[in-house]
Design a protein around this motif. Structure first.
Motif, short mmCIF file in Angstrom:
data_model
loop_
_atom_site.label_atom_id
_atom_site.label_comp_id
_atom_site.label_asym_id
_atom_site.label_seq_id
_atom_site.Cartn_x
_atom_site.Cartn_y
_atom_site.Cartn_z
N MET A 86 0.74 -1.08 -0.04
CA MET A 86 -0.12 -0.02 0.04
C MET A 86 0.80 1.32 -0.20
O MET A 86 0.26 2.21 -0.25
CB MET A 86 -0.98 0.13 1.35
CG MET A 86 -0.19 0.14 2.52
SD MET A 86 -1.41 0.08 3.99
CE MET A 86 -1.83 2.14 4.08
N TYR A 87 2.13 1.09 0.26
CA TYR A 87 2.96 2.22 0.14
C TYR A 87 3.78 2.42 -1.21
O TYR A 87 4.53 3.41 -1.34
CB TYR A 87 4.14 2.14 1.32
CG TYR A 87 3.61 1.86 2.79
CD1 TYR A 87 3.18 3.01 3.39
CD2 TYR A 87 3.65 0.82 3.02
CE1 TYR A 87 2.71 2.96 4.67
CE2 TYR A 87 3.05 0.59 4.33
CZ TYR A 87 2.46 1.71 5.27
OH TYR A 87 1.93 1.21 6.40
N GLY A 88 3.38 1.56 -2.00
CA GLY A 88 3.97 1.80 -3.21
C GLY A 88 3.37 2.80 -4.58
O GLY A 88 2.59 3.51 -4.27
N ARG A 90 1.22 4.20 -7.60
CA ARG A 90 0.04 3.74 -8.05
C ARG A 90 -0.04 2.63 -9.19
O ARG A 90 0.60 2.89 -10.11
CB ARG A 90 -0.75 5.07 -8.26
CG ARG A 90 -0.71 5.91 -7.30
CD ARG A 90 -1.73 7.24 -7.47
NE ARG A 90 -1.84 7.52 -8.95
CZ ARG A 90 -2.67 8.33 -9.48
NH1 ARG A 90 -3.82 8.68 -8.51
NH2 ARG A 90 -2.87 8.52 -10.59
N VAL A 130 -2.21 -1.13 -5.17
CA VAL A 130 -3.23 -1.19 -5.81
C VAL A 130 -4.18 -0.37 -4.54
O VAL A 130 -4.98 -1.02 -3.57
CB VAL A 130 -3.86 -2.56 -5.97
CG1 VAL A 130 -5.53 -2.64 -6.22
CG2 VAL A 130 -2.86 -3.39 -6.76
N THR A 131 -4.29 0.97 -5.00
CA THR A 131 -4.84 1.99 -4.09
C THR A 131 -3.57 1.97 -2.85
O THR A 131 -2.86 1.02 -2.76
CB THR A 131 -6.17 1.68 -3.21
OG1 THR A 131 -5.76 0.83 -2.18
CG2 THR A 131 -7.06 1.24 -4.18
N ASN A 132 -3.65 3.21 -2.32
CA ASN A 132 -2.65 3.45 -1.13
C ASN A 132 -3.41 3.20 0.23
O ASN A 132 -3.22 4.01 1.14
CB ASN A 132 -1.90 4.76 -1.37
CG ASN A 132 -0.97 4.85 -2.37
OD1 ASN A 132 -1.38 5.63 -3.43
ND2 ASN A 132 0.25 4.09 -2.36
N GLN A 133 -4.42 2.41 0.15
CA GLN A 133 -5.27 2.31 1.27
C GLN A 133 -5.22 0.86 1.86
O GLN A 133 -4.78 0.01 1.15
CB GLN A 133 -6.81 2.36 0.97
CG GLN A 133 -7.20 3.67 0.19
CD GLN A 133 -7.15 4.62 1.36
OE1 GLN A 133 -7.64 4.56 2.34
NE2 GLN A 133 -6.56 5.87 0.94
N PRO A 134 -5.11 0.59 3.40
CA PRO A 134 -5.26 -0.54 3.65
C PRO A 134 -6.56 -1.57 3.45
O PRO A 134 -7.44 -0.98 3.45
CB PRO A 134 -5.20 -0.49 5.18
CG PRO A 134 -5.92 0.82 5.45
CD PRO A 134 -5.47 1.72 4.25
N HIS A 135 -6.20 -2.63 2.80
CA HIS A 135 -7.36 -3.69 2.44
C HIS A 135 -7.04 -4.86 2.41
O HIS A 135 -6.75 -5.41 3.81
CB HIS A 135 -8.13 -3.04 0.98
CG HIS A 135 -7.32 -3.04 -0.21
ND1 HIS A 135 -7.27 -3.97 -0.98
CD2 HIS A 135 -6.47 -2.29 -0.66
CE1 HIS A 135 -6.67 -3.59 -2.04
NE2 HIS A 135 -6.28 -2.69 -1.81
N SER A 136 -6.65 -5.82 1.59
CA SER A 136 -6.47 -7.06 1.39
C SER A 136 -5.34 -7.58 0.33
O SER A 136 -5.36 -7.18 -0.71
CB SER A 136 -7.68 -7.70 0.87
OG SER A 136 -7.55 -9.24 0.87
#
Lengths: 181, 181
Positions: A86-88, A90, A130-136
């Motif tokens: 998530m830190y990478g 886009r 794959v987004t800079n959001q926490p998900h899965s």
């Protein structure tokens, strides 16, 4: 996939018990969405067994390997390394560059489980979010593969399957793989 | 997303303990990839808490609801119902039709957990398979949302976030949301 440089998925780290299902889903997602091989930590034997069982029933080719030398696999990979984080950068900004790299040489996609070491960020040619959001990690891998292959993976055919699901508007239809309509 | 008919994700069924992580990942994936709301079974309180906590820190809008009347929610949904299942029609064949339906009215995406009842297959306007292979409900949801929104979800902005991750080629950069570069 067939006649392209290999795509392998490496699941970095695994806590037996707690991570079994996520690691299994990483492997099954890799298989279903066009990767050729998944590399799991050697303590993920139960996940490996489930993924092999699905491959036996629903077809391949797809390889499952248990490796104790995950850091070395990444370090010594002869090709391009993509680390999903998530830190990478886009995914929409780098996907065409990754696609070009994969046209020429094998691609290793690293999916983090437990904390990944700093060297991994440095070794990877691409750190991709794959987004800079926490998900899965499973969701990230799925979207990444679908974009890498540009949807081609959805049309792949399966060899040596025992059974096959035929798409239905309503209900379930499973046939022996030989009876394919 | 903003200024479009609502997209809600309903997680059908949940076994506390065993399913906590998968249900949490369904919710976080729904949030990260453009859905407006997730509806969880009322025994999935722990997952709801995690998803709300992430929304508080990383922004919204995104709603999390615990509902005990899941069958009624599906039956009475005023709009289109999509049921993701490996037995369904191929996503690549129906996605444009689903997109057209969503242009006009709210969309409910049902993601199976435990065995889903037959009525669900019949109620759904679309039973959709992201491949007809067994893999992961989280992976299926992710690819489906990315295709539904045609990648637009990756550019969405987040309101009321405490913190924000800035994409980096190497390493990690997290800033207060107000300090956005």
């Amino acid at each position: 996939m067939h006649e392209e440089p290999e795509v392998a998925v490496l699941r970095f780290g695994h806590r037996p018990g707690r991570d079994d299902r996520m690691t299994t889903h990483v492997g099954l997602t890799a298989r279903a969405l066009g990767a050729d091989r998944v590399l799991l930590p050697d303590n993920a034997g139960q996940s490996a067994e489930t993924i092999r069982d699905i491959t036996d029933r629903f077809g391949g080719p797809f390889e499952v390997e248990l490796r104790e030398d995950q850091k070395a696999v990444v370090r010594d990979w002869e090709g391009t390394v993509v680390h999903l984080t998530m830190y990478g950068e886009r995914v929409q900004d780098v996907e065409s560059e990754v696609r070009e790299a994969h046209a020429d040489e094998p691609l290793l996609i690293v999916v983090g489980g437990e904390k990944v070491p700093w060297e991994l960020y440095e070794r990877a040619e691409f750190n991709v979010g794959v987004t800079n959001q926490p998900h899965s990690e499973v969701a990230g891998l799925a979207v990444f593969l679908d974009r890498l292959f540009d949807g081609r993976e959805l049309d792949r055919e399966w060899a040596d399957a025992d059974r096959q699901v035929l798409p239905q508007a309503t209900g379930k239809k499973v046939v022996d793989a030989d009876d394919e309509a």
